[in-house]
Design a protein around this motif. Structure first.
Motif, short mmCIF file in Angstrom:
data_model
loop_
_atom_site.label_atom_id
_atom_site.label_comp_id
_atom_site.label_asym_id
_atom_site.label_seq_id
_atom_site.Cartn_x
_atom_site.Cartn_y
_atom_site.Cartn_z
N SER A 1 3.16 1.48 -5.75
CA SER A 1 2.69 2.66 -5.03
C SER A 1 1.78 3.50 -5.89
CB SER A 1 3.87 3.49 -4.58
OG SER A 1 4.57 3.96 -5.68
N VAL B 1 -5.04 5.86 -3.55
CA VAL B 1 -5.99 4.81 -3.27
C VAL B 1 -7.29 5.08 -4.00
CG1 VAL B 1 -7.25 3.66 -1.46
CG2 VAL B 1 -5.03 4.65 -1.01
N THR C 1 5.82 6.50 2.76
CA THR C 1 5.16 7.54 1.99
C THR C 1 6.14 8.69 1.78
OG1 THR C 1 3.06 6.99 3.07
CG2 THR C 1 3.15 9.06 1.85
N ALA D 1 6.19 5.80 -1.30
CA ALA D 1 6.51 4.37 -1.23
C ALA D 1 7.82 4.06 -1.95
CB ALA D 1 5.38 3.54 -1.82
N SER E 1 4.62 8.60 6.75
CA SER E 1 3.73 7.69 7.48
C SER E 1 4.45 6.87 8.55
CB SER E 1 3.02 6.75 6.49
OG SER E 1 3.94 6.16 5.60
N SER F 1 3.06 2.19 6.49
CA SER F 1 2.12 1.79 5.44
C SER F 1 2.85 1.09 4.30
CB SER F 1 1.37 3.01 4.89
OG SER F 1 0.61 3.63 5.88
N THR G 1 2.17 0.14 0.08
CA THR G 1 1.33 0.37 -1.09
C THR G 1 1.23 -0.93 -1.87
OG1 THR G 1 1.97 2.69 -1.22
CG2 THR G 1 1.01 1.71 -3.19
N ARG H 1 -4.47 0.55 -7.11
CA ARG H 1 -3.54 0.54 -6.00
C ARG H 1 -4.19 1.12 -4.76
NH1 ARG H 1 1.64 2.98 -9.33
NH2 ARG H 1 1.94 1.19 -10.73
N LYS I 1 -3.38 1.92 -0.21
CA LYS I 1 -2.49 1.91 0.93
C LYS I 1 -2.98 0.89 1.96
CE LYS I 1 0.67 5.31 0.62
NZ LYS I 1 2.12 5.11 0.83
N LYS J 1 -2.59 0.42 5.57
CA LYS J 1 -2.10 1.24 6.67
C LYS J 1 -2.07 0.46 7.98
CE LYS J 1 -4.02 5.45 4.58
NZ LYS J 1 -4.93 6.62 4.77
#
Length: 466
Positions: free
Chosen positions: A15, A18, A102, A104, A156, A205, A207, A215, A217, A219
């Protein structure tokens, strides 16, 4: 769920925010073996796995029969997850660690190319009667407790309503019950070996980590928040990562982002505990450009399974007399590649031809009786030492021939005992190439071009067998 003899993997996803990623990156997940169980013999584990294989195969065949009656993304970076084998734990899966929600949180999921529902043991509005979370998701000693996804704490997590078109027409095993239009879409997902999972569908989502270390996400995933699961398949895992082909699987979302490609490499099922394979979404840097290939048959009526076009099988260099209809999916046959089935299951005409050819070559080795295998041998004798195990080749339509190592079809089931590692299913019926026959190969699924590429490898970066 399913799965049966020794091999399975863990996907790892990390996680973080982004950041931008470079064009040469990709995502790889590492496959890890689960720790050894004590007090369970190898033969007992194999018997349990074979029993599950057969039940799984019956359900796969039923699903295929039902569905037969019904009826451009540029190259990008890749992600990679480590995969671990679940050998000697009494289950037959490979596991991957996936970070969901989220913020993660990490969960240990079964990798399953025969499934179209990704789910995790879950608590939503405090409804799930789930076991307490475990502090150990790293494959430590002993049986681990399940880690529970607390959906209420994920920013999320978005339940899918039961009144939506998605729920009513597209999601697998969705239930017709809909108390109010805003009520969550519920499911009752049945697996081939008799296991099941019940819960609600949601958007969530994950990660993931790119090969360049960044890293991001992933989604818009459709996952199952499972409040109740039944069956031994899930004892050592928190849920399932659906790698099946279909419009709403983890594969469909990840490959749309990473070039319509995914691949995996399973380590030898008897390799050291710390050995890992990998699951990759995007171009696999370890696969040769001109590797052997086979045609993938991807049709809506065949989802979520990956059918491959088989031309025949040879043993000791001789092509066996197997009717062509055995490999024809339109005539009740065909073959699928399945990460969740342990032994390779052949339709009866193919099974008889293969085991007869192999056993003929081993005629001088003393036989032993070990249920449920048909052909087993005392491999401690002088006759065994003087006998060469015949080579076996699966010929695919196109340029590909799979010549697995002999240990992948003459398998160790007990000390000093080897058995021919195939199982049979009545004809007409679908054949399944299981994960033992797949071990120590990279398998790349090119969904855009409907090609399956493969190459021998011990699953460590840049290492191949020639």
């Amino acid at each position: 769920m399913h799965r049966f003899i020794l091999l399975f993997f863990l996907l790892i996803l990390s996680s973080a925010p982004v950041p931008a990623f470079s064009a040469g990156s990709h995502l790889r997940l590492t496959l890890h073996r689960r720790p050894e169980s004590t007090g369970i013999s190898r033969l007992e584990i194999l018997r349990t796995m074979i029993h599950g294989d057969r039940r799984r195969h019956r359900m796969i065949s039923d699903k295929i029969r039902r569905r037969r009656r019904v009826c451009s993304v540029p190259p990008s970076p890749a992600i990679e997850m480590p995969v671990w084998s679940g050998a000697y734990t009494g289950t037959g899966q490979y596991f991957v660690r996936v970070r969901l929600g989220t913020p993660a949180k990490p969960f240990l999921l079964v990798t399953d190319t025969g499934s179209d529902l990704t789910w995790v043991t879950c608590r939503y509005h405090g409804r799930a009667d789930s076991p307490a979370p475990s502090p150990d998701v790293n494959g430590g000693g002993g049986r681990r407790s399940k880690r529970v996804f607390n959906a209420d704490l994920s920013r999320s997590f978005r339940p899918i309503s039961c009144s939506s078109d998605l729920c009513r027409t597209e999601l697998p095993f969705s239930l017709s019950t809909c108390p109010t239009p805003a009520s969550p879409c519920a499911y009752d997902y049945q697996y081939a070996e008799g296991s099941s999972a019940q819960g609600i569908f949601a958007n969530e989502s994950a990660t993931v980590e790119l090969l360049n270390g960044h890293r991001m996400k992933l989604k818009g995933l459709i996952i199952g928040c499972t409040s109740t699961s039944v069956g031994s398949s899930f004892i050592s895992a928190d849920g399932v990562l659906a790698l099946g082909y279909g419009p709403n699987t983890f594969v469909s979302r990840a490959t749309a982002k990473f070039g319509n490609l995914f691949s995996y490499c399973f380590v030898d099922h008897l390799s050291p505990r710390n050995a890992t394979g990998h699951l990759t979404f995007g171009p696999n840097p370890d696969l040769f450009p001109h590797s052997p290939s086979a045609r993938l048959i991807l049709e809506p009526k065949l989802q979520p399974f990956y059918y491959i076009s088989v031309a025949g099988i040879s043993v000791a260099g001789e092509l066996l007399r197997i009717p062509a209809s055995v490999w024809n999916d339109s005539s009740g046959g065909g073959a699928i590649l399945d990460s969740g089935t342990t032994l390779t299951i052949l339709a009866e005409p193919a099974y008889k031809a293969v085991v007869s050819a192999i056993s003929t070559q081993l005629i001088n080795v003393p036989r032993v009786e070990i249920d449920p295998f048909e052909y087993c041998y005392n491999w401690t004798t002088a006759a065994a030492a003087a006998t060469a195990v015949p080579g076996l080749t699966v010929h695919f339509t196109g340029s590909g021939n799979l010549t697995p190592p002999r240990k992948s079809y003459l398998i160790d089931v007990a000390d000093g005992v080897k058995c021919i590692g195939f199982s049979s299913t009545p004809w007409p019926g679908v054949s399944t190439i299981g994960n033992i026959l797949q071990q120590e190969h990279i398998w790349e699924f090119d969904l855009k071009n409907q090609r399956l590429r493969f190459h021998p490898s011990n699953c460590t970066e840049g290492s191949f067998y020639h």
